[in-house]
Design a protein around this motif. Structure first.
Motif, short mmCIF file in Angstrom:
data_model
loop_
_atom_site.label_atom_id
_atom_site.label_comp_id
_atom_site.label_asym_id
_atom_site.label_seq_id
_atom_site.Cartn_x
_atom_site.Cartn_y
_atom_site.Cartn_z
N GLU A 1 0.84 -1.18 0.00
CA GLU A 1 0.00 0.00 0.00
C GLU A 1 0.88 1.24 0.00
O GLU A 1 2.01 1.23 0.49
CB GLU A 1 -0.93 0.00 1.21
CG GLU A 1 -2.02 -1.05 1.14
CD GLU A 1 -3.11 -0.83 2.19
OE1 GLU A 1 -3.24 0.31 2.67
OE2 GLU A 1 -3.79 -1.80 2.52
N GLY B 1 0.24 -1.95 4.56
CA GLY B 1 -0.13 -3.29 4.13
C GLY B 1 0.80 -3.80 3.06
O GLY B 1 1.30 -3.02 2.23
N VAL C 1 -2.04 -11.46 2.06
CA VAL C 1 -1.95 -10.08 2.52
C VAL C 1 -1.40 -10.07 3.95
O VAL C 1 -1.87 -10.81 4.81
CB VAL C 1 -3.33 -9.38 2.48
CG1 VAL C 1 -3.23 -7.95 3.02
CG2 VAL C 1 -3.87 -9.38 1.06
N GLU D 1 0.55 -7.64 7.33
CA GLU D 1 0.65 -6.32 7.96
C GLU D 1 2.04 -5.73 7.82
O GLU D 1 2.20 -4.51 7.89
CB GLU D 1 0.27 -6.42 9.44
CG GLU D 1 -1.21 -6.74 9.67
CD GLU D 1 -1.58 -6.77 11.14
OE1 GLU D 1 -0.64 -6.63 11.97
OE2 GLU D 1 -2.77 -6.92 11.45
#
Length: 224
Positions: free
Chosen positions: A56, A61, A89, A91
């Protein structure tokens, strides 16, 4: 199955001084009549792998994407090419456990002769738990070999077990930087709680058909 767009020219009649005026030719912005190959997006060559990291923009992310074409096989009398896709996905990029990370794993079956997608198996898990379904295309369809700026089309939906149905998808093309093209595909998938969610995948390709980057929703591929 591209949709043609017909433009109706308008004859403009105005009052002026009677002098002859020549219209300047339209400026070539690098896209006029330029076809972009989707070979690297749609290839079914056995063993072909595409892998990338995604992030991101605010670095909150991260994700890993891995796609591999497997060896041809016969399913229900049809020669098909299975395509495996793994998308997880996270963190953080390094050092975190992926046990609780949402993971999408799918195997799609393409008719090798026509490239039509026939069906796919999908599992969406978090900590090893989540929905697993099998879906069948509602109509034969495959992506085009080449596209131009402004092209677009709809794609058939899928009927799945567990009373799940994915609505029809779509694709379109838009300008990207430096004379490149964004090929944008909108589909549906599941989240780990078995809710239907939208997924938008954007391939940025250059005029030679090379994939420069991939973006899935807010996650975009990057290089160190």
């Amino acid at each position: 199955m591209n949709k043609s767009v017909f433009l109706i020219p308008l004859l403009l009649i105005g009052c002026g001084d009677g002098g002859d005026k020549k219209n300047d030719p339209p400026k070539d912005d690098g896209y006029t009549n330029t076809s972009f190959s989707l070979e690297n997006v749609t290839s079914l060559t056995a063993g072909k792998v595409y892998a990338t990291e995604l992030m991101e923009s605010d670095k909150t992310g991260f994700a890993d994407l891995y796609i591999k074409n497997q060896q041809e096989t016969v399913v229900n009398g049809v020669l098909v090419t299975p395509q495996y896709r793994h998308f997880v996905v996270k963190e953080s990029r390094f050092g975190s456990s992926t046990m609780a990370a949402p993971t999408w794993e799918s195997t799609s079956y393409f008719d090798t002769a026509t490239k039509n997608v026939i069906s796919f198996q999908l599992s969406v898990t978090r900590s090893g738990m989540g929905p697993r379904i099998i879906c069948t295309s509602l109509s034969p369809y495959h992506l085009p070999n080449q596209v131009k700026l402004g092209d677009k089309d709809s794609m058939p939906g899928f009927s799945c077990d567990n009373n799940i149905a994915f609505s029809a998808g779509s694709w379109r093309t838009e300008k990207a930087d430096k004379g490149n093209l964004n090929f944008i595909v909108r589909t549906q998938t599941l989240d780990p709680e078995a809710n239907i969610i939208d997924e938008t995948t954007t391939y940025t390709i250059d005029p030679q058909g090379n994939i420069l980057s991939v973006q899935i929703n807010n996650l975009k591929s990057f290089t160190d």
